[in-house]
Design an enzyme around this catalytic site. Structure first.
Site, short mmCIF file in Angstrom:
data_model
loop_
_atom_site.label_atom_id
_atom_site.label_comp_id
_atom_site.label_asym_id
_atom_site.label_seq_id
_atom_site.Cartn_x
_atom_site.Cartn_y
_atom_site.Cartn_z
N VAL A 129 -81.36 107.25 -32.01
CA VAL A 129 -81.18 105.99 -32.73
C VAL A 129 -80.97 106.25 -34.22
O VAL A 129 -80.03 105.74 -34.83
CB VAL A 129 -82.38 105.04 -32.51
CG1 VAL A 129 -82.21 103.77 -33.34
CG2 VAL A 129 -82.52 104.69 -31.03
N LYS A 165 -91.33 99.28 -30.11
CA LYS A 165 -91.95 98.27 -29.24
C LYS A 165 -93.41 98.58 -28.96
O LYS A 165 -94.24 97.69 -28.90
CB LYS A 165 -91.20 98.16 -27.92
CG LYS A 165 -91.23 99.44 -27.12
CD LYS A 165 -90.15 99.51 -26.08
CE LYS A 165 -89.94 100.95 -25.68
NZ LYS A 165 -88.70 101.51 -26.16
N GLU A 204 -86.10 93.45 -34.15
CA GLU A 204 -85.18 93.01 -33.09
C GLU A 204 -84.89 94.13 -32.09
O GLU A 204 -84.79 93.90 -30.88
CB GLU A 204 -83.88 92.52 -33.73
CG GLU A 204 -82.79 92.10 -32.77
CD GLU A 204 -83.15 90.83 -32.00
OE1 GLU A 204 -83.44 90.98 -30.79
OE2 GLU A 204 -83.14 89.73 -32.56
N VAL A 216 -86.93 95.08 -28.50
CA VAL A 216 -86.79 94.45 -27.18
C VAL A 216 -85.31 94.34 -26.82
O VAL A 216 -84.52 93.77 -27.57
CB VAL A 216 -87.43 93.05 -27.15
CG1 VAL A 216 -87.25 92.40 -25.78
CG2 VAL A 216 -88.92 93.13 -27.51
N ILE A 238 -79.31 93.57 -27.62
CA ILE A 238 -79.20 92.13 -27.32
C ILE A 238 -80.00 91.34 -28.35
O ILE A 238 -81.20 91.55 -28.49
CB ILE A 238 -79.75 91.80 -25.92
CG1 ILE A 238 -79.12 92.72 -24.87
CG2 ILE A 238 -79.49 90.35 -25.58
CD1 ILE A 238 -79.74 92.56 -23.49
N GLY A 246 -79.18 110.82 -16.58
CA GLY A 246 -79.74 110.61 -17.92
C GLY A 246 -80.31 109.22 -18.13
O GLY A 246 -80.66 108.86 -19.26
N GLU A 289 -86.16 109.61 -17.68
CA GLU A 289 -86.73 110.83 -18.28
C GLU A 289 -87.26 111.74 -17.18
O GLU A 289 -87.51 111.31 -16.05
CB GLU A 289 -87.93 110.46 -19.17
CG GLU A 289 -87.68 109.33 -20.12
CD GLU A 289 -87.34 109.82 -21.51
OE1 GLU A 289 -87.54 111.02 -21.77
OE2 GLU A 289 -86.85 109.02 -22.32
N ASP A 326 -93.25 100.33 -20.46
CA ASP A 326 -92.23 99.95 -21.44
C ASP A 326 -91.95 98.45 -21.37
O ASP A 326 -91.92 97.75 -22.39
CB ASP A 326 -90.95 100.76 -21.16
CG ASP A 326 -89.78 100.33 -22.01
OD1 ASP A 326 -89.70 100.78 -23.16
OD2 ASP A 326 -88.96 99.52 -21.53
N LYS A 385 -92.65 95.05 -24.08
CA LYS A 385 -91.63 94.06 -24.44
C LYS A 385 -92.07 92.66 -24.03
O LYS A 385 -91.80 91.68 -24.74
CB LYS A 385 -90.30 94.44 -23.80
CG LYS A 385 -89.74 95.74 -24.40
CD LYS A 385 -88.67 96.36 -23.52
CE LYS A 385 -88.08 97.61 -24.16
NZ LYS A 385 -87.19 98.34 -23.22
#
Lengths: 437, 437
Positions: free
Chosen positions: A23, A114, A138, A141, A145, A196, A199, A210, A214
């Site tokens: 990221v 998150k 933003e 989550v 989107i 991919g 994990e 996860d 969220k």
């Protein structure tokens, strides 16, 4: 607040990025490649003044100008002249102290974290409020989107009653694969890992951790109430079988891992579990690793937000959207809306949450079995919507779909069934969502 | 700006509503019923001080407190103490002078008026900027679906390349009905009228005027360039036949009326016309009168926003979302991002726009006809993706799907075909969108 920090009179903004993985490297790329557009949209140029990384010599997806990299993240966020800090390290430590230091030193913060927001959001929000700075998240989550901003701002004049989200791409890929190919969980997981999408250690995704983080964030925003990750009931998808998926198909349904946030009689519930939803529901057609969030509100009705839920570039897009707003706010010396927890509603336990069950039961094929099963449901106050009998003799199976009841009532019913002589085995239990029932 | 207007020290905000039809009455209802929630979210109570209507004695869907109604809208917006004005009259006059007067008198304005924003947005934006007030219009496009705020803010750090929207519920209902029932246009329109999805005079919807206004607004925001309604190429759905819809089905496609805004080689195009899209495209499953906007951007990839595109309560939800933001901005004496037209890109004519054609051709059934047709395409620089021959003898038909070319090249090809001896008739021409071609 120090004067140095508040001065933006020279109309250039200083930004630092913490983390330069998939990221972070996309964030740095976009900051560089789109600097002219960003300057026009913000009203001032943004100068990237530092990127904190763990190792200076790690391979990266982006070329960085000489001298920007540092391994001393704490010194970077404490230099005192930053307007904006982007945190894309993830995890609780050292992200938390770095964000708190950045705010204390006068920077607004944009994060994609998150886990941290779901576990300890209030600490961050309070620090941001005390500093008079923005804290936006933003990207935490559903990746690219835009969902938090619509919930917080676009629906601010409405009353949200339910949020149903497919917010984990890995599990959606696995369930979609099981649905289209008939594969079992293990086989579909293996394929996801090869491609991919999962994990090597897939626990955080497949066990719903996860998605639960969220769900906590979505419920907090939707219902103006603090909901943290520990408040979210959580079941993963590792027990979902090919037979469950086939049984869903029989009912013209699909199995999805849903994050479900509801407002009922003034109280809030938040949960993550696999559920059958009708094939006609807009969420049913969300394929592969895509994410989507379905929102029901009193005035707007039904809305859905769909897109890629992960990935470096999509997540970076969400980060930079927040960055533009935070930068504009810095220039006008204002802040956007922060945490909204005024409603402070009760958060229900899973047992109090209302849902429906789809139950598969291996039974003795003899007279009275249906009546006995129906009586078990009735004893726990659960009414039955449909019963279907499949097979005869040793293969005899009942499939029962209940009407709405509390999860505690439904669980008690299943335990009761498991103790009955006529019941050989309760083969499958799955909740049913997204219906008008 | 007068001091009276800038003073919000007593922390109560005054709002007036212009228009009390299906949207206005829902706005008034929500303002009243949710006043506590709104006050908490804004940080101050909002007092409804006036509602302008055409006739005092008209029947209304909402109970109004005594003395709020007035027929003198101009006096209402000019009273000088308003913080916020909501305009839900629609149309150009008298909405335009009322909005300008409201801004000049120090109120921020929230409007649902797509026609006015698409025709004369810059006048309004300039007036808002001069007054230091907000002008928001989320409800003008796709009703309750938050799309303008995500385009303007969430994607502000990204580069939008294409917007495909189903932004008119009436035409989507008609086309969906034609697809599911095999009905022709006239029959489907009649049903839409009976069910209240189409007006007695359906021109604005079925001829694409409504969608063109929304396309202009979407293109302006997506590409930071002024695009007005007159810049948008427009074709309605009244010429779409049951045969076109059936032919789309043959191609595993559906016909939708799309608003298409594209960025190509630095230039912008905006158009509204029926098009075939693959059944697997997320927009293909948008049924009945629902709306959806599909956005492609460089970093985020593909996003879709789905929901009810019209109706009193959904539109009121969008209006009140804007109201909360405008109210918060009034309290902190700031303004949100206004018009962004810095990119000032060239707007292409339809002839320069690149698209694909699906062409049905009644031909003489004789040797050489395919070669002759293929030559006609080639002469205009249009390459063919597929040709399908249907029927023989007097029924012989060729169905050609082209690769991408400019609309001018494709039109010239069709005109050429119409003049060929071997061609009896060009029976159907429809653009093809939403493919990876």
């Amino acid at each position: 607040m120090s004067e140095a920090v508040d001065s933006v009179g020279d109309k250039r903004l200083k930004v630092a990025v913490l983390g330069c993985g998939s990221v972070g490297s996309q964030v740095v790329r976009l900051l560089t490649e789109q600097s002219d557009d960003l300057a026009a949209r913000i009203g001032a140029p943004v100068d990237l003044v530092g990127v904190a990384v763990r190792r200076l010599d790690a391979p990266r997806e982006v070329d960085l100008p000489e001298g920007l990299l540092t391994t001393d993240a704490h010194a970077l966020v404490s230099r005192g002249d930053l307007d904006l800090v982007i945190e894309v390290i993830g995890g609780i430590e050292p992200a938390r102290p770095l964000i708190l230091a950045a705010l204390a030193n006068g920077a607004s913060v944009v994060t994609a974290n998150k886990a941290l927001v779901a576990e300890d959001g209030p600490t961050l929000f309070e620090a941001a409020e005390k500093a008079g700075r923005d804290l936006f998240y933003e990207a935490a989550v559903a990746g690219a989107i835009p969902i938090l901003r619509p919930l917080r701002e676009s629906l601010a004049g409405d009353r949200v009653t339910r949020v149903l989200g497919i917010v984990n791409g890995t599990t959606n890929f696995i369930l979609d694969k099981m649905d289209t190919s008939g594969a079992g969980f293990a086989e579909a997981l293996e394929e996801a890992q090869e491609l991919g999408y999962a994990e090597a250690d897939p626990t955080a995704d497949v066990e719903g951790f996860d998605a639960a983080a969220k769900a906590a964030i979505l419920a907090s925003l939707a219902f103006h109430t603090r909901v943290n990750a520990a408040d979210v009931y959580r079941e993963g998808i590792s027990d979902v079988t090919a037979a469950d998926v086939a049984s869903a198909r029989e009912m013209k349904s699909v199995v999805k891992l849903l994050a479900i946030c509801e407002l009922k009689n003034g109280a809030v519930s938040a949960r993550v579990h696999p559920a059958m939803i009708p094939a006609t529901h807009p969420l049913a057609s969300v394929r592969e690793a895509y994410n989507a969030v379905f929102v029901e509100s009193e005035a707007a009705g039904q809305l859905m937000f769909y897109g890629p839920g992960a990935g470096g570039a999509p997540t970076a897009s969400a980060v930079l959207g927040d960055l533009v707003t935070a930068a504009r706010n810095r220039l006008s010396s204002t802040v956007g809306s922060g945490e909204s927890a005024y409603a402070d509603r009760e958060v229900l336990s899973m047992g109090e949450t209302v849902t429906r069950y789809h139950v598969g039961i291996d039974v003795e094929d003899k007279a009275g079995v249906l009546a006995a099963v129906a009586t078990a449901f009735a004893e726990h106050g659960v009414s039955i919507q449909t019963v279907r009998q499949e097979g005869r003799g040793a293969e005899a199976q009942l499939v029962v779909v209940s009407h709405r009841a509390t999860d505690a009532q439904l669980r008690a019913t299943v335990e009761h069934l498991q103790e009955m002589d006529m019941v050989r085995e309760v083969t499958s239990v799955m909740r049913v969502e997204g219906t008008n029932e």
